[in-house]
Design a protein around this motif. Structure first.
Motif, short mmCIF file in Angstrom:
data_model
loop_
_atom_site.label_atom_id
_atom_site.label_comp_id
_atom_site.label_asym_id
_atom_site.label_seq_id
_atom_site.Cartn_x
_atom_site.Cartn_y
_atom_site.Cartn_z
N UNK A 107 -3.03 -5.57 -11.58
CA UNK A 107 -4.16 -4.99 -11.98
C UNK A 107 -4.12 -3.63 -11.57
N UNK A 108 -5.38 -3.16 -11.12
CA UNK A 108 -5.51 -1.80 -10.94
C UNK A 108 -6.13 -1.70 -9.25
N UNK A 109 -5.73 -0.58 -8.84
CA UNK A 109 -6.23 -0.33 -7.45
C UNK A 109 -6.78 1.09 -7.28
N UNK A 110 -7.59 1.36 -6.16
CA UNK A 110 -8.00 2.65 -5.72
C UNK A 110 -8.01 2.58 -4.20
N UNK A 111 -7.72 3.86 -3.59
CA UNK A 111 -7.74 3.87 -2.25
C UNK A 111 -8.22 5.52 -2.02
N UNK A 112 -9.15 5.95 -1.04
CA UNK A 112 -9.65 7.14 -0.95
C UNK A 112 -9.90 6.88 0.44
N UNK A 113 -9.72 8.19 1.25
CA UNK A 113 -10.15 8.57 2.62
C UNK A 113 -10.17 10.02 3.03
N UNK A 114 -10.65 10.00 4.23
CA UNK A 114 -10.86 11.25 4.90
C UNK A 114 -10.35 10.95 6.17
N UNK A 115 -9.18 11.69 6.59
CA UNK A 115 -8.47 11.68 7.86
C UNK A 115 -8.78 12.81 8.68
N UNK A 116 -9.23 12.71 9.95
CA UNK A 116 -9.29 14.11 10.80
C UNK A 116 -8.49 13.72 12.10
N UNK A 117 -8.08 14.87 12.78
CA UNK A 117 -7.30 14.93 14.01
C UNK A 117 -7.67 15.98 14.91
N UNK A 118 -7.75 15.85 16.14
CA UNK A 118 -7.76 16.86 17.12
C UNK A 118 -6.64 16.58 17.90
N UNK A 119 -5.77 17.70 18.21
CA UNK A 119 -4.43 17.28 19.02
C UNK A 119 -4.14 18.38 19.81
N UNK A 120 -3.43 18.13 21.16
CA UNK A 120 -3.10 19.01 21.87
C UNK A 120 -1.58 18.58 22.60
N UNK A 121 -0.77 19.41 22.27
CA UNK A 121 0.64 19.06 22.83
C UNK A 121 1.15 19.67 23.81
N UNK B 142 -12.27 5.29 5.28
CA UNK B 142 -11.44 4.99 3.75
C UNK B 142 -11.98 3.86 3.33
N UNK B 143 -11.59 3.60 2.18
CA UNK B 143 -11.73 2.50 1.28
C UNK B 143 -10.67 2.22 0.15
N UNK B 144 -10.46 1.25 0.04
CA UNK B 144 -9.45 0.61 -0.89
C UNK B 144 -9.86 -0.55 -1.72
N UNK B 145 -9.84 -0.92 -2.78
CA UNK B 145 -10.05 -2.07 -3.65
C UNK B 145 -9.08 -2.36 -4.70
N UNK B 146 -9.33 -3.45 -5.33
CA UNK B 146 -8.37 -3.96 -6.49
C UNK B 146 -9.43 -4.26 -7.56
N UNK B 147 -8.99 -4.46 -8.76
CA UNK B 147 -9.41 -4.98 -10.00
C UNK B 147 -8.32 -5.48 -10.82
N UNK B 148 -8.19 -7.06 -10.79
CA UNK B 148 -7.16 -7.62 -11.36
C UNK B 148 -7.63 -8.88 -12.12
N UNK B 149 -7.38 -8.86 -13.58
CA UNK B 149 -7.65 -9.80 -14.22
C UNK B 149 -7.15 -11.30 -13.84
N UNK B 150 -8.12 -12.47 -13.86
CA UNK B 150 -7.35 -13.60 -13.03
C UNK B 150 -7.73 -13.79 -11.52
N UNK B 151 -8.20 -12.62 -10.98
CA UNK B 151 -8.27 -12.78 -9.45
C UNK B 151 -9.84 -12.32 -9.37
N UNK B 152 -10.62 -13.14 -8.84
CA UNK B 152 -12.01 -12.84 -8.55
C UNK B 152 -12.78 -12.65 -9.60
N UNK B 153 -12.58 -13.36 -10.65
CA UNK B 153 -13.27 -13.33 -11.88
C UNK B 153 -13.28 -11.82 -12.63
N UNK B 154 -12.15 -11.21 -12.40
CA UNK B 154 -11.84 -9.87 -13.03
C UNK B 154 -12.72 -8.73 -12.31
N UNK B 155 -13.53 -9.03 -11.14
CA UNK B 155 -14.36 -8.02 -10.65
C UNK B 155 -13.60 -7.39 -9.59
#
Length: 785
Positions: free
Chosen positions: A609-623, A636-649
């Motif tokens: 099926x289909x999936x979505x992933x989205x997010x915002x990443x931040x970093x403060x660094x001192x080397x 972040x957030x990621x999800x799936x929509x697959x027919x035949x799994x979780x009643x297609x939801x």
């Protein structure tokens, strides 16, 4: 192919419009002679720059004249050379490593970063950083260190498997000297297979993925082994409670060839047995059911040699890795014994065709084998499976001028999947021998990438990757009913015939806009495809998981990724923000109560099926300076929509963790003492738990009302470590002590679902949670001479 050659010819014609000369050579470490990949070059007055390639080779095409060139590399003293260019010139650059323990702030972050060459979503981590971070056993681990970077989490808490931007651990391509590693974990993921003493560098690409890499949706982890000190013989090693190691490196022929051999052996089972028995004797509650005779062992062996031709234009590398695991632990899969192994061999030939034309030809072999034995059971069987891959690559770097370069190449990959065979271990076994059909695939890739600094503010990289994929016979292709519960028909294909053919184009684009010398805005688009799927009923990544190539039923996974980023440098700090959106197609999941073990119709257990992933990443660094480190936060957030799994939801993916926070800091008190503190927090992942069970034809099945509808508890942990270094004239000793999980947080490692045998009939299920450790002190001893 004709179009590709036409594009290359156009770029070649541009380069000869004006008479230019090349200054070229290699960038190396002055102490060890190791090449330094991606070193930055800046030309005074031109306000432009470029980088050396992956093997430290560079070429600057310039008009006749006098130039001042600045070369910098993180962790090394900046070098400025004056060049009077009257004709083609060879100029090898040697940089001095900076011992951060001996200095205050001497080199600012601005001197180390060429903003125009920023690769969005790329992160590199130095071995010195890895070694300063605390782990459960005191054994430095590259993959555990990577999990402190934004957008990168453990697939399972406490595990070295990587979940990058919401992807599963099989969606990360892991390359060791060009060869893929299909299982990068020891002891079910408590350690990675990469010995830090043998690794020179590690880069991870999770946003912009260069055109030469492909075959996975989420990321690429590219590791290079050390080449061996070309100037003098070095011996180093270490002793710890879990593992010991030894490394020998040095010249074969000074300044011409060198070698390195590095080995590591773990006796973790003996340590676990000793600690468990002691804890039982002291009546420590969590160990009340501890069972002895655990067997947890593994070894790693890395070896590499390289030699240069006297003409200075050819260099050869031969490297290999071998590792094996034995695992039996009372908390996991009781009555079973698991073994698995990885082997890789790589041969590479670097050739300087012209001063501005560099080629790399590589051939590799990768083998992953695993087996599973059922003990103390009337079935008494052994199950074996494996995967072998052979590949051939040819890549070309063409340095058009000091502001533009072209990289192109081809690759051919053959993979054989052995999904499993089962045989009895004794004459009294009830098991009958059975072999699953092997599968064969062939991939052909052509790629090209073009990078250019268009103006002082704008640079871009445009790439395209063209892939053809074939599933080859001998084999059987099954046709299923609409619900895939029954087989309607089958077609047998003879050896060499194409069962399934697919092709695709994967464009790549990245752009950097630098309005001033302190900041850069970045944009990237990346399309990728994945033709191999890992079927797993566990988030841990057990050796019993099954690799399945794409076929007519299970199509390839694909993803389109858009990333936006901003980085700002001030004084000795760097702040970065990255946002991403990824649309995935053909992502897979298993049906409820899926049967994967020795199932010739295993593709009937998979849905896409289909999936979505989205997010915002931040970093403060001192080397730089006495205090170094970074702080990261990821939403972040990621999800799936697959027919035949979780009643297609739509439902959350197993690796969906909304919040992630980490900080890593090291204080270099003086040249002898370094103190570090690391903290990590991840909100709980998603999991599926049954609400009941039912019997059907004498078998018990769990009943689920939603997929991944339960949130696991949050994970957080604080580690402290102190490193004491004593240096003598010819040798060095290092003592490391620390406390892992300082405040004794009992984080969940896994949960097992079992039928409640006290209910009649068996209509209830119970979940037992496993937490492997509390507070743990650790120590190790290392030496070098």
């Amino acid at each position: 192919m004709a179009k590709l050659l036409f594009v290359v010819a156009i770029f070649l014609s541009f380069s000869i419009c004006a008479q230019k000369f090349n200054v070229s050579g290699k960038v190396t470490d002055v102490v060890s002679g190791e090449s330094l990949a991606n070193a930055s070059f800046r030309i005074a007055g031109l306000e432009t720059g470029m980088q050396s390639n992956g093997y430290g080779y560079y070429s600057l095409s310039l008009m006749k004249g006098i130039y001042q060139i600045e070369i910098s590399y993180l962790g090394y003293t900046k070098k400025i050379v004056r060049v009077d260019l009257l004709g083609n010139m060879k100029l090898d650059i040697q940089l001095n490593p900076v011992n951060q323990q001996l200095r205050e702030i001497q080199i600012g972050e601005r001197d180390q970063v060429d903003l125009s060459n920023i690769v969005l979503g790329k992160a590199s981590i130095q071995m010195s950083q890895v070694e300063s971070m605390g782990t459960m056993t005191g054994e430095a681990d590259i993959f555990q260190a990577l999990q402190y970077l934004p957008g990168i989490k453990a697939a399972v808490e406490g595990n070295t498997g990587l979940s990058v931007r919401g992807g599963s651990f099989d969606q990360t391509l892991i390359l060791l000297d060009e060869a893929p590693v299909y299982n990068a974990s020891h002891a079910l993921g408590f350690f990675s297979v990469f010995n830090t003493d043998a690794i020179k560098s590690v880069d991870i690409y999770k946003g912009t993925i260069p055109a030469q890499f492909g075959g996975r949706l989420s990321s690429v982890v590219y590791l290079k082994m050390k080449e061996g000190n070309i100037n003098k013989l070095n011996v180093s090693g270490g002793l710890g409670a879990i593992a010991s190691k030894l490394t020998i490196e040095g010249p074969i022929q000074k300044e011409q060839s060198s070698f390195i051999v590095s080995g590591r052996y773990s006796y973790a089972g003996n340590t676990a047995n000793l600690l468990g028995k002691t804890a039982q004797y002291l009546h420590i509650y969590p160990f009340r059911n501890f069972t002895e005779n655990n067997d947890i062992r593994f070894y790693d062996l890395n070896a590499k040699i390289n030699w240069k031709q006297k003409n200075g234009r050819d260099q050869f590398f031969l490297s290999g890795y071998a590792g094996k695991d034995w695992f039996k632990y009372y908390l996991f899969q009781q009555g079973t014994f698991m073994k698995w192994q990885n082997n890789t061999v790589s041969f590479r030939w670097n050739h300087i065709q012209k001063d501005n034309l560099f080629s790399n030809t590589a051939a590799y072999f990768s083998n992953y084998g695993y087996n599973y034995s059922l003990l103390m059971d009337r079935r008494d069987f052994e199950w074996k499976a494996g995967l072998q891959e052979v590949g051939l690559k040819n890549e070309w770097d063409y340095f058009i001028d000091h502001i533009a370069s072209l990289k192109a190449g081809t690759s051919l990959t053959y993979t054989r999947y052995s999904p499993g065979s089962i045989k009895p271990r004794s004459d009294s076994s009830l098991t009958r021998p059975f072999d699953l059909e092997r599968k064969h695939t062939l991939q052909v890739v052509v790629f090209v990438g073009y990078s250019k600094q268009f103006t002082k503010q704008l640079s871009a990289c445009l790439g395209v990757r063209m892939v053809t994929y074939s599933l080859l016979g001998e084999g059987v292709a099954y046709q299923y009913s609409e619900d895939r519960k029954t087989v309607k028909d089958s077609t047998h294909y003879n050896g060499g015939r194409v069962i399934n053919f697919r092709s695709g184009v994967e464009p790549r684009l990245s752009m950097n806009f630098t309005p001033d010398s302190n900041s850069v805005f970045s944009f990237a688009f990346n399309r990728s495809r994945q033709y191999a799927h890992l079927l797993s009923s566990s988030a841990v990544g057990l050796p019993t998981d099954i690799w399945l190539p794409s076929n007519r039923i299970v199509r390839p996974q694909s993803a389109n990724l858009i990333s936006l980023g901003y980085k700002y440098l001030f004084r000795h700090y760097a702040v970065s923000v990255e946002g991403y959106q990824k649309w995935m197609y053909g992502v897979i999941d298993l049906i409820d109560n899926a049967n994967l073990f020795v199932n010739q119709y295993v593709d009937s257990q998979v849905r896409s099926g289909k999936g979505n992933a989205r997010g915002l990443e931040t970093m403060l660094e001192k080397k730089t300076g006495r205090v170094t480190g970074w702080v990261t936060y990821t939403l972040s957030k990621t999800d799936r929509t697959i027919e035949g799994v979780n009643a297609g939801k739509a439902y959350p993916a197993r690796y969906d963790r909304r919040h992630s926070l980490s900080f890593v800091t090291t204080f270099h008190a003086n040249k002898k003492i370094a103190l570090s503190m690391d903290f990590q927090y991840n909100s709980g992942g998603a999991a599926s738990f049954p609400i009941g069970a039912y019997e059907y034809m004498g078998a018990t099945f769990n009943y689920y009302n939603s997929r991944n509808g339960y949130r696991l508890p949050a994970f957080h942990r604080l580690d402290l470590q102190a490193m004491f270094t004593k240096t003598r004239k010819k040798w060095e000793r290092q003592f490391v002590i620390g406390i892992f999980n300082v405040y004794d947080k009992r984080n969940l490692f896994s949960a097992q679902v079992e039928t409640d045998t006290f209910s009649q009939p068996y209509t209830l299920s119970r979940v037992s949670a496993i937490s492997l450790y509390g507070v743990m002190p650790f120590f190790s001893y290392g030496f070098k001479f």
